[in-house]
Write a protein that holds these residues in place. Structure first.
Motif, PDB file in Angstrom:
ATOM      1  N   GLN A 244      -5.339  18.101   7.435  1.00 36.45           N
ATOM      2  CA  GLN A 244      -4.280  17.102   7.506  1.00 36.45           C
ATOM      3  C   GLN A 244      -4.891  15.737   7.806  1.00 36.45           C
ATOM      4  OE1 GLN A 244      -1.420  17.655  10.657  1.00 36.45           O
ATOM      5  NE2 GLN A 244       0.230  16.720   9.472  1.00 36.45           N
ATOM      6  N   TYR A 245      -4.631  14.779   6.936  1.00 37.13           N
ATOM      7  CA  TYR A 245      -5.026  13.395   7.153  1.00 37.13           C
ATOM      8  C   TYR A 245      -3.893  12.664   7.864  1.00 37.13           C
ATOM      9  CZ  TYR A 245      -9.428  12.538   4.621  1.00 37.13           C
ATOM     10  OH  TYR A 245     -10.739  12.474   4.237  1.00 37.13           O
ATOM     11  N   ASN A 246      -4.228  11.491   8.385  1.00 38.50           N
ATOM     12  CA  ASN A 246      -3.168  10.593   8.822  1.00 38.50           C
ATOM     13  C   ASN A 246      -3.102   9.414   7.863  1.00 38.50           C
ATOM     14  OD1 ASN A 246      -5.043   8.502   9.699  1.00 38.50           O
ATOM     15  ND2 ASN A 246      -5.408   9.724  11.535  1.00 38.50           N
ATOM     16  N   SER A 247      -2.051   8.649   7.973  1.00 39.10           N
ATOM     17  CA  SER A 247      -1.814   7.566   7.024  1.00 39.10           C
ATOM     18  C   SER A 247      -2.959   6.564   7.000  1.00 39.10           C
ATOM     19  CB  SER A 247      -0.496   6.869   7.373  1.00 39.10           C
ATOM     20  OG  SER A 247      -0.145   5.930   6.387  1.00 39.10           O
ATOM     21  N   GLU A 248      -3.486   6.250   8.175  1.00 38.45           N
ATOM     22  CA  GLU A 248      -4.561   5.251   8.251  1.00 38.45           C
ATOM     23  C   GLU A 248      -5.810   5.712   7.506  1.00 38.45           C
ATOM     24  OE1 GLU A 248      -2.700   6.304  10.780  1.00 38.45           O
ATOM     25  OE2 GLU A 248      -1.534   4.452  11.025  1.00 38.45           O
ATOM     26  N   GLN A 249      -6.102   7.008   7.560  1.00 38.78           N
ATOM     27  CA  GLN A 249      -7.268   7.526   6.841  1.00 38.78           C
ATOM     28  C   GLN A 249      -7.124   7.328   5.337  1.00 38.78           C
ATOM     29  OE1 GLN A 249      -7.016  11.460   8.875  1.00 38.78           O
ATOM     30  NE2 GLN A 249      -9.247  11.346   8.942  1.00 38.78           N
ATOM     31  N   VAL A 250      -5.933   7.606   4.816  1.00 37.05           N
ATOM     32  CA  VAL A 250      -5.705   7.438   3.382  1.00 37.05           C
ATOM     33  C   VAL A 250      -5.821   5.968   3.006  1.00 37.05           C
ATOM     34  CG1 VAL A 250      -4.105   7.800   1.475  1.00 37.05           C
ATOM     35  CG2 VAL A 250      -4.202   9.466   3.341  1.00 37.05           C
ATOM     36  N   LYS A 267      12.632  15.762  -4.653  1.00 39.40           N
ATOM     37  CA  LYS A 267      12.691  15.053  -5.929  1.00 39.40           C
ATOM     38  C   LYS A 267      12.205  13.609  -5.844  1.00 39.40           C
ATOM     39  CE  LYS A 267      14.304  18.641  -8.035  1.00 39.40           C
ATOM     40  NZ  LYS A 267      13.405  19.418  -8.920  1.00 39.40           N
ATOM     41  N   ASP A 268      12.345  12.997  -4.682  1.00 42.65           N
ATOM     42  CA  ASP A 268      11.949  11.592  -4.539  1.00 42.65           C
ATOM     43  C   ASP A 268      10.561  11.451  -3.915  1.00 42.65           C
ATOM     44  OD1 ASP A 268      12.713  12.610  -2.127  1.00 42.65           O
ATOM     45  OD2 ASP A 268      14.042  10.953  -1.564  1.00 42.65           O
ATOM     46  N   ALA A 269       9.710  12.448  -4.111  1.00 45.69           N
ATOM     47  CA  ALA A 269       8.389  12.458  -3.485  1.00 45.69           C
ATOM     48  C   ALA A 269       7.563  11.234  -3.868  1.00 45.69           C
ATOM     49  CB  ALA A 269       7.638  13.731  -3.862  1.00 45.69           C
ATOM     50  N   VAL A 270       7.506  10.917  -5.157  1.00 42.80           N
ATOM     51  CA  VAL A 270       6.707   9.768  -5.606  1.00 42.80           C
ATOM     52  C   VAL A 270       7.249   8.467  -5.020  1.00 42.80           C
ATOM     53  CG1 VAL A 270       6.063   8.373  -7.611  1.00 42.80           C
ATOM     54  CG2 VAL A 270       5.861  10.869  -7.715  1.00 42.80           C
ATOM     55  N   ALA A 271       8.559   8.298  -5.065  1.00 39.69           N
ATOM     56  CA  ALA A 271       9.168   7.084  -4.531  1.00 39.69           C
ATOM     57  C   ALA A 271       8.899   6.939  -3.039  1.00 39.69           C
ATOM     58  CB  ALA A 271      10.677   7.096  -4.794  1.00 39.69           C
ATOM     59  N   ASN A 272       8.932   8.033  -2.312  1.00 39.77           N
ATOM     60  CA  ASN A 272       8.673   7.990  -0.878  1.00 39.77           C
ATOM     61  C   ASN A 272       7.231   7.606  -0.577  1.00 39.77           C
ATOM     62  OD1 ASN A 272      11.298   8.693  -0.274  1.00 39.77           O
ATOM     63  ND2 ASN A 272      10.851  10.856   0.049  1.00 39.77           N
ATOM     64  N   ILE A 273       6.310   8.097  -1.385  1.00 41.69           N
ATOM     65  CA  ILE A 273       4.899   7.734  -1.202  1.00 41.69           C
ATOM     66  C   ILE A 273       4.714   6.231  -1.412  1.00 41.69           C
ATOM     67  CG2 ILE A 273       2.574   7.987  -2.183  1.00 41.69           C
ATOM     68  CD1 ILE A 273       3.336  10.928  -2.801  1.00 41.69           C
ATOM     69  N   ILE A 274       5.284   5.741  -2.481  1.00 39.12           N
ATOM     70  CA  ILE A 274       5.158   4.307  -2.800  1.00 39.12           C
ATOM     71  C   ILE A 274       5.743   3.441  -1.696  1.00 39.12           C
ATOM     72  CG2 ILE A 274       5.968   2.521  -4.407  1.00 39.12           C
ATOM     73  CD1 ILE A 274       5.787   4.657  -6.620  1.00 39.12           C
ATOM     74  N   ARG A 276       5.881   4.054   1.549  1.00 39.46           N
ATOM     75  CA  ARG A 276       5.325   4.235   2.891  1.00 39.46           C
ATOM     76  C   ARG A 276       4.776   2.921   3.450  1.00 39.46           C
ATOM     77  NH1 ARG A 276       2.124   9.779   1.535  1.00 39.46           N
ATOM     78  NH2 ARG A 276       3.884  11.217   1.801  1.00 39.46           N
ATOM     79  N   ASN A 277       4.987   2.757   4.718  1.00 36.50           N
ATOM     80  CA  ASN A 277       4.533   1.545   5.395  1.00 36.50           C
ATOM     81  C   ASN A 277       3.008   1.432   5.324  1.00 36.50           C
ATOM     82  OD1 ASN A 277       4.730  -0.800   7.008  1.00 36.50           O
ATOM     83  ND2 ASN A 277       4.286   0.392   8.850  1.00 36.50           N
ATOM     84  N   GLY A 278       2.527   0.322   4.792  1.00 37.57           N
ATOM     85  CA  GLY A 278       1.097   0.063   4.721  1.00 37.57           C
ATOM     86  C   GLY A 278       0.422   0.570   3.469  1.00 37.57           C
ATOM     87  N   TRP A 279       1.139   1.348   2.650  1.00 41.08           N
ATOM     88  CA  TRP A 279       0.519   1.916   1.461  1.00 41.08           C
ATOM     89  C   TRP A 279       0.618   0.989   0.250  1.00 41.08           C
ATOM     90  CZ3 TRP A 279      -0.259   7.682   0.471  1.00 41.08           C
ATOM     91  CH2 TRP A 279      -0.579   8.344   1.670  1.00 41.08           C
ATOM     92  N   ASN A 281      -0.816  -1.670  -0.334  1.00 37.21           N
ATOM     93  CA  ASN A 281      -2.112  -2.265  -0.698  1.00 37.21           C
ATOM     94  C   ASN A 281      -3.127  -1.239  -1.192  1.00 37.21           C
ATOM     95  OD1 ASN A 281      -1.410  -4.968  -0.090  1.00 37.21           O
ATOM     96  ND2 ASN A 281      -1.720  -4.573   2.099  1.00 37.21           N
ATOM     97  N   ILE A 282      -2.733   0.028  -1.236  1.00 41.23           N
ATOM     98  CA  ILE A 282      -3.612   1.048  -1.812  1.00 41.23           C
ATOM     99  C   ILE A 282      -3.652   0.857  -3.332  1.00 41.23           C
ATOM    100  CG2 ILE A 282      -3.864   3.525  -2.254  1.00 41.23           C
ATOM    101  CD1 ILE A 282      -2.678   4.071   0.478  1.00 41.23           C
ATOM    102  N   ASP A 283      -4.829   0.945  -3.911  1.00 41.67           N
ATOM    103  CA  ASP A 283      -4.981   0.698  -5.349  1.00 41.67           C
ATOM    104  C   ASP A 283      -4.039   1.562  -6.186  1.00 41.67           C
ATOM    105  OD1 ASP A 283      -6.854  -1.261  -4.982  1.00 41.67           O
ATOM    106  OD2 ASP A 283      -8.588   0.005  -5.460  1.00 41.67           O
ATOM    107  N   ALA A 284      -3.913   2.848  -5.827  1.00 36.60           N
ATOM    108  CA  ALA A 284      -3.060   3.743  -6.605  1.00 36.60           C
ATOM    109  C   ALA A 284      -1.613   3.265  -6.618  1.00 36.60           C
ATOM    110  CB  ALA A 284      -3.134   5.162  -6.033  1.00 36.60           C
ATOM    111  N   VAL A 285      -1.141   2.749  -5.506  1.00 35.40           N
ATOM    112  CA  VAL A 285       0.237   2.257  -5.417  1.00 35.40           C
ATOM    113  C   VAL A 285       0.373   0.946  -6.171  1.00 35.40           C
ATOM    114  CG1 VAL A 285       2.065   1.478  -3.865  1.00 35.40           C
ATOM    115  CG2 VAL A 285       0.649   3.464  -3.242  1.00 35.40           C
ATOM    116  N   LYS A 286      -0.580   0.035  -5.970  1.00 28.79           N
ATOM    117  CA  LYS A 286      -0.523  -1.265  -6.649  1.00 28.79           C
ATOM    118  C   LYS A 286      -0.558  -1.103  -8.164  1.00 28.79           C
ATOM    119  CE  LYS A 286      -4.027  -3.243  -4.590  1.00 28.79           C
ATOM    120  NZ  LYS A 286      -5.021  -4.294  -4.194  1.00 28.79           N
ATOM    121  N   ASN A 287      -1.316  -0.124  -8.640  1.00 29.02           N
ATOM    122  CA  ASN A 287      -1.485   0.068 -10.084  1.00 29.02           C
ATOM    123  C   ASN A 287      -0.554   1.129 -10.667  1.00 29.02           C
ATOM    124  OD1 ASN A 287      -3.588  -1.875 -10.236  1.00 29.02           O
ATOM    125  ND2 ASN A 287      -5.047  -0.352  -9.473  1.00 29.02           N
ATOM    126  N   LYS A 288       0.420   1.574  -9.860  1.00 30.29           N
ATOM    127  CA  LYS A 288       1.437   2.536 -10.300  1.00 30.29           C
ATOM    128  C   LYS A 288       0.806   3.835 -10.805  1.00 30.29           C
ATOM    129  CE  LYS A 288       4.768  -1.081 -11.429  1.00 30.29           C
ATOM    130  NZ  LYS A 288       5.651  -1.689 -12.465  1.00 30.29           N
TER     131      LYS A 288
END
Length: 322
Positions: A244-250, A267-274, A276-279, A281-288
């Protein structure tokens, strides 16, 4: 409650052992690799003795005609070998091929502790169990029925191939099993060859989560093998088994692609990931590049597992697969 939820999830994906602390280590699998395999071009000679994934020697006196399968991946394998008329019982988790439950005589609601009397009523001549999550007492009670019991627990692609070949040997469908495995290996090799064109420096960093508590596959897991063969770099390669990771590690490791495998129940798993607080600026989120994977296809060690590998590779490097 959280521990129960995680345990249920890991049982569903049928890949790993029970939660122990914050990490999970897969049990050893496929002791039957120590047993010489028959020539796939020949018919099975009965009685046949094989060693299953629990290390037990199991003797089959004749070709099985009534099979109880408590493992979805095993059910898929048996159907792929043309044995759908011989599978008399499955579990509520079996959903492939389509209408598989309608074809069975009985559907078990509890695959980990099935009703022993109901099993006996089905008059099976082969029972297939998984090792993951089963109470040893339940397994022993089923073995006491004096019906051959095979336990399966493949944890790698190679072990999956061996398991399929073993089913072919058990059911006198060795030719079909050999053809199936050959096709799977050919597809795997083609995928690996395609992604081998990517330079090491250009391989994408990947974060994969199997639930929203940030449990993730590490070294020694089936999903880690698929991610690596598909050309990805698992940012959780510092984890052994499941952890189990924590958010800061990711956030710190900044993955370029994020995979989730649980949108079949959230069903809203992807939307919830996007969101998330602080996420943000993650490249995967910024680049969809937050992508849902078909959980069954990438976690069930059966005939479709190489299709799961292909789905990961295509999601990572779509331009290579046009």
């Amino acid at each position: 409650m959280l521990k129960n939820k995680i345990l249920t999830l890991l049982i569903l994906i049928f890949s790993l052992a029970l939660v122990t602390g914050c990490g999970i280590t897969p049990p050893k699998s496929n002791p039957q690799s120590d047993v010489p395999q028959a020539d796939p071009s020949t018919e099975t000679t009965y009685p046949l003795t094989v060693k299953d994934d629990s290390g037990n020697n199991v003797t089959i006196s004749s070709q099985p005609k009534r099979i109880v399968s408590m493992v979805p991946s095993a059910t898929e394998t048996l159907f792929a070998l043309g044995l759908e008329e011989n599978v008399v019982a499955v579990t509520k988790w079996d959903d492939y091929p389509v209408d598989v439950q309608k074809q069975a005589e009985y559907v078990f609601q509890d695959s980990l502790n099935p009703n022993v009397e109901q099993i006996l009523k089905l008059n099976p001549d082969l029972i297939v169990l998984g090792l993951m999550g089963h109470d040893p007492k339940s397994i022993e009670a089923i073995r006491n029925l004096k019906v051959p019991v095979i336990t399966v627990n493949p944890q790698t692609l190679e072990a999956t191939y061996l398991t399929i070949e073993t089913f072919g040997q058990l059911t006198n469908t060795q030719k079909q099993a050999n053809q199936l495995v050959s096709a799977m290996k050919e597809k795997e090799q083609a995928i690996v060859k395609t992604v081998s064109k990517i330079n090491s420096a250009d391989r994408l960093k990947v974060w994969t989560e199997v639930d929203d508590n940030l449990f993730t596959p590490g070294q020694g897991t089936f999903l880690n093998e698929l991610l690596t063969k598909a050309g990805g770099i698992n940012i959780a390669d510092d984890v052994q088994g499941w952890g189990q990771y924590n958010s800061e590690q990711v956030i710190t490791k900044n993955p370029q692609v994020i995979f989730e495998t649980y949108d079949y129940y959230q069903k809203d798993a992807v939307a919830n990931i996007i969101a998330r607080n602080g996420w943000q600026n993650i490249d995967a989120v910024k680049n969809k590049r937050v992508i849902g994977l078909d959980s069954n296809m990438v976690t069930r060690p059966g005939p479709r597992i190489v299709d799961g590998l292909e789905s990961i590779a295509k999601a990572l490097y779509p331009d290579l697969f046009q």
